[in-house]
Design an enzyme around this catalytic site. Structure first.
Site, PDB file in Angstrom:
ATOM      1  N   ARG A 198       0.831  -1.207   0.000  1.00  0.00           N
ATOM      2  CA  ARG A 198       0.000   0.000   0.000  1.00  0.00           C
ATOM      3  C   ARG A 198       0.860   1.249   0.000  1.00  0.00           C
ATOM      4  O   ARG A 198       1.962   1.266   0.537  1.00  0.00           O
ATOM      5  CB  ARG A 198      -0.872   0.025   1.255  1.00  0.00           C
ATOM      6  N   ARG A 254       3.830   4.540 -16.371  1.00  0.00           N
ATOM      7  CA  ARG A 254       4.222   4.296 -17.757  1.00  0.00           C
ATOM      8  C   ARG A 254       5.568   4.928 -18.091  1.00  0.00           C
ATOM      9  O   ARG A 254       6.158   4.633 -19.127  1.00  0.00           O
ATOM     10  CB  ARG A 254       3.146   4.815 -18.716  1.00  0.00           C
ATOM     11  N   CYS A 282      -7.108   3.000 -12.726  1.00  0.00           N
ATOM     12  CA  CYS A 282      -7.447   4.106 -11.839  1.00  0.00           C
ATOM     13  C   CYS A 282      -8.938   4.043 -11.507  1.00  0.00           C
ATOM     14  O   CYS A 282      -9.753   3.621 -12.328  1.00  0.00           O
ATOM     15  CB  CYS A 282      -7.149   5.446 -12.496  1.00  0.00           C
ATOM     16  N   GLU A 314     -12.021   7.160  -5.314  1.00  0.00           N
ATOM     17  CA  GLU A 314     -12.174   6.786  -3.902  1.00  0.00           C
ATOM     18  C   GLU A 314     -13.593   7.152  -3.447  1.00  0.00           C
ATOM     19  O   GLU A 314     -14.178   8.114  -3.944  1.00  0.00           O
ATOM     20  CB  GLU A 314     -11.129   7.576  -3.104  1.00  0.00           C
ATOM     21  N   ARG A 354      -4.143   7.031  -3.702  1.00  0.00           N
ATOM     22  CA  ARG A 354      -3.815   5.788  -2.997  1.00  0.00           C
ATOM     23  C   ARG A 354      -3.436   4.714  -4.012  1.00  0.00           C
ATOM     24  O   ARG A 354      -4.013   4.649  -5.096  1.00  0.00           O
ATOM     25  CB  ARG A 354      -5.013   5.320  -2.170  1.00  0.00           C
ATOM     26  N   TYR A 393       3.631   6.053   2.942  1.00  0.00           N
ATOM     27  CA  TYR A 393       2.704   7.180   3.064  1.00  0.00           C
ATOM     28  C   TYR A 393       3.522   8.467   3.031  1.00  0.00           C
ATOM     29  O   TYR A 393       4.419   8.653   3.866  1.00  0.00           O
ATOM     30  CB  TYR A 393       1.888   7.069   4.359  1.00  0.00           C
ATOM     31  N   ARG A 439      -2.026   6.448   8.123  1.00  0.00           N
ATOM     32  CA  ARG A 439      -1.498   5.300   8.868  1.00  0.00           C
ATOM     33  C   ARG A 439      -0.192   5.699   9.563  1.00  0.00           C
ATOM     34  O   ARG A 439       0.883   5.231   9.196  1.00  0.00           O
ATOM     35  CB  ARG A 439      -1.242   4.114   7.929  1.00  0.00           C
TER      36      ARG A 439
END
Length: 126
Positions: free
Chosen positions: A6, A62, A74, A77, A89, A107, A115
Site C-alpha cells: 500500500r 508508464r 485508476c 475513492e 492511494r 505514506y 497510517r
C-alpha cells in the site's frame, strides 16, 4: 506468495504535472523500499479523491522502464465525510517472499495521517 503493498500521497494542486510527479515519487519509493521488480507485479490499482481530475495518475507508472506490461487501473475513492482531500492511494499486488509484517507500506506528504503507525522514512535516488 502474493502480497499487497500500500501507498498514499497527496497533491497540492489539481494539475497534470503535480499529479504525475507525486504519483511517480510514491511509486518509486514503494518499488525501492520493497525491492519490487515489474515482472513480479500482478496489478496496480490507483484511486483518487473526487477533487483530482486533471489526469490519470497511472501515467506516472508508464514512465518507468520495464513496467509497460503491468496492468494498471485508476478509480475514484469513495467520498467519506471529513476524509483526506487531494489524495492518491495505490495498492500494488506483488509476488514476493517478503513476510507480511515486513512489507514497507509508504505514506507521503499529508497522507502520513492515514497510517501513522506504518510511516517510515525512506530516501529514493531519482
Amino acid at each position: 506468495m502474493i502480497r499487497g503493498v500500500r501507498g498514499a500521497t497527496t497533491v497540492v494542486k489539481n494539475t497534470e504535472n503535480e499529479i504525475i510527479g507525486k504519483t511517480e515519487e510514491l511509486l518509486r519509493t514503494m518499488i525501492v523500499a520493497n525491492q519490487i521488480n515489474a515482472t513480479d507485479v500482478a496489478q496496480v490499482l490507483i484511486s483518487v479523491t473526487a477533487d483530482i481530475t486533471a489526469c490519470f495518475p497511472a501515467k506516472a507508472l508508464r514512465k518507468f522502464d520495464g513496467w509497460e506490461y503491468v496492468p494498471v487501473m485508476c478509480t475514484k475513492e469513495i467520498a467519506v465525510p471529513n476524509s483526506l482531500p487531494s489524495c492518491i492511494r495505490v495498492m500494488m499486488t506483488v509476488n514476493t517472499e517478503t513476510q507480511q509484517k515486513d512489507v514497507q507500506h509508504i505514506y507521503l506528504h499529508k497522507a502520513v495521517t492515514l497510517r501513522p503507525d506504518l510511516v517510515k522514512s525512506f530516501s529514493v535516488d531519482n
